[in-house]
Design a protein around this motif. Structure first.
Motif, short mmCIF file in Angstrom:
data_model
loop_
_atom_site.label_atom_id
_atom_site.label_comp_id
_atom_site.label_asym_id
_atom_site.label_seq_id
_atom_site.Cartn_x
_atom_site.Cartn_y
_atom_site.Cartn_z
N SER A 155 -36.31 -4.45 6.37
CA SER A 155 -35.96 -3.49 5.32
C SER A 155 -36.98 -3.44 4.19
CB SER A 155 -34.59 -3.86 4.74
OG SER A 155 -34.60 -5.20 4.25
N ALA A 262 -22.53 -11.47 6.96
CA ALA A 262 -23.01 -10.09 6.95
C ALA A 262 -21.94 -9.14 6.41
CB ALA A 262 -23.44 -9.67 8.36
N LEU A 263 -20.68 -9.34 6.85
CA LEU A 263 -19.59 -8.48 6.39
C LEU A 263 -19.32 -8.67 4.90
CD1 LEU A 263 -17.08 -8.85 9.38
CD2 LEU A 263 -18.48 -6.85 8.80
N LEU A 266 -22.13 -7.26 2.77
CA LEU A 266 -22.09 -5.80 2.69
C LEU A 266 -20.99 -5.33 1.73
CD1 LEU A 266 -22.95 -3.00 3.73
CD2 LEU A 266 -21.31 -3.29 5.61
N GLY A 270 -23.33 -5.27 -1.31
CA GLY A 270 -24.08 -4.14 -0.80
C GLY A 270 -25.32 -4.55 -0.03
N GLU A 271 -25.31 -5.75 0.56
CA GLU A 271 -26.47 -6.26 1.31
C GLU A 271 -26.35 -5.85 2.78
OE1 GLU A 271 -26.71 -10.37 -1.38
OE2 GLU A 271 -26.00 -10.40 0.70
N ILE A 272 -27.46 -5.35 3.32
CA ILE A 272 -27.51 -4.97 4.73
C ILE A 272 -28.57 -5.83 5.42
CG2 ILE A 272 -27.91 -3.12 6.40
CD1 ILE A 272 -27.10 -1.13 4.25
#
Length: 294
Positions: A155, A262-263, A266, A270-272
Motif C-alpha cells: 500500500s 486485520a478485522l 479495519l 481504518g487499517e487495511i
C-alpha cells in the motif's frame, strides 16, 4: 496408552478445545486493540503496568472461584524470572502496537515459534536440525517481506523502524519465556500461572510507571477494566483448550490472531493490511509450522 486415548479425549473434547482456542485468541487480539487505543494517550510503560494491574482484578475473581493451592517457593522463583521476560515482552509489543498497524505488529510476533526452536537447541541442548534452520530462514524472509515490501507491491506505507525492532524483540522475549517455563504447566495450576503472570509484572513495573504517570480519565479506567478482563479470559480459555486437546492440534489456531487483528484494525483504526503483510505473514506461518513439526 489406549486408556489415555479413550479417557483423555472424550467425544466432543476437540471441538470444544478448538472453540476455546479461537475465542481465547479473539479475546487477546481484542485486548491488543484496546491497548493500542490506550497508547494514544498514555506512555507505554504506564499502559503495560495498567494491563497487568487491572488484570489482577479479574485474576482475583478466578482465584476466589477456583481456590487453587498456594504456589511453592520454586514456583515463585521460576515465575518471577519469567515475569521479567513477560515485562520485556509487554513493553516491546506495546511499543510495536503504538507504532505499527495492528496486523503488522501481530504478524511479527509469529516469529516466536522459530525462536523457540532455536533457544531450545541452545539452552535445552535439543538437536539443531536442518528443519530448524529452514524454519528460521523462512520466517526471517517473511519478516523482510513485511518490512521492506510495504513501499513496493503493498500500500506504499513505510513501517516505523523502531516499531519493527520492538515487534521482533517481543517475539524473542516471548520465546525465551516459553522455553524457560515449558515444564511448569504440568506442575503449577493454570490459575496460579496466570495469577503470577500478572502479579509479578505489576510489581516490577509499579516504580517505572509511577515515574512517567499520566492522570487517568474515566474512559481510560473503563478501557483498562476491559483490557484486564479480556487478557485473563483469553489466557484461561487457551489454558483450558491446551488441557483438553493435544498441543499439536491447538497450536496452529494461534495464527487466527492475524485474522482477528486485520478485522479489528479495519473496524477500529481504518487499517487495511497490504499484500506485503499478507505474503510475509504467510511465510512466517509456514516457517513456524516447519519449526513445530515433529
Amino acid at each position: 496408552m489406549p486408556a489415555r486415548t479413550n479417557h483423555a479425549a472424550p467425544a466432543g473434547a476437540l471441538p470444544r478445545a478448538i472453540r476455546d482456542a479461537v475465542l481465547g485468541i479473539g479475546f487477546l487480539s481484542a485486548m491488543d486493540a484496546a491497548v493500542k487505543l490506550a497508547t494514544v494517550s498514555l506512555p507505554v510503560t504506564q499502559v503495560t503496568f495498567l494491563r497487568f494491574a487491572f488484570g489482577l482484578i479479574a485474576v482475583a475473581a478466578a482465584i476466589a472461584w477456583t481456590r487453587p493451592r498456594v504456589p511453592t517457593a520454586q514456583a515463585l522463583r521460576i515465575n518471577f524470572v519469567r515475569a521479567l521476560l513477560v515485562v520485556a515482552t509487554g513493553l516491546a509489543f506495546f511499543t510495536a502496537l503504538s507504532r505499527l498497524p495492528l496486523a503488522e505488529a501481530t504478524a511479527l510476533t509469529f516469529l516466536a515459534p522459530g525462536f523457540m526452536a532455536l533457544f531450545g537447541a541452545l539452552f535445552l541442548k535439543e538437536r539443531v536440525s536442518g528443519r530448524i534452520v529452514a524454519a528460521l530462514a523462512i520466517g526471517f524472509a517473511g519478516m523482510l517481506v513485511i518490512v521492506f515490501g510495504q513501499g513496493g507491491f503493498s500500500s506504499g506505507v513505510t513501517l516505523d523502524p523502531l516499531g519493527v525492532a520492538a515487534g521482533l524483540s517481543a517475539a524473542v522475549f516471548y520465546a525465551l519465556a516459553m522455553v524457560l517455563v515449558r515444564a511448569r504447566a504440568h506442575l503449577d495450576g493454570v490459575v496460579v500461572i496466570v495469577a503470577l503472570q500478572h502479579l509479578f509484572p505489576a510489581l516490577v513495573l509499579a516504580g517505572p510507571a509511577a515515574y512517567v504517570w499520566e492522570p487517568l480519565t474515566g474512559d481510560l479506567v473503563w478501557l483498562f477494566c476491559l483490557v484486564g478482563t479480556l487478557g485473563v479470559c483469553g489466557h484461561l480459555l487457551l489454558a483450558r483448550a491446551f488441557r483438553s486437546a493435544e498441543a499439536a492440534r491447538i497450536a496452529p489456531i494461534d495464527y487466527t490472531a492475524l485474522v482477528w487483528a486485520a478485522l479489528l484494525g479495519l473496524v477500529l483504526f481504518g487499517e487495511i493490511p497490504g499484500w506485503a503483510t499478507l505474503a510475509g505473514a504467510a511465510l512466517i506461518v509456514a516457517g513456524a509450522v516447519v519449526a513445530s513439526r515433529r
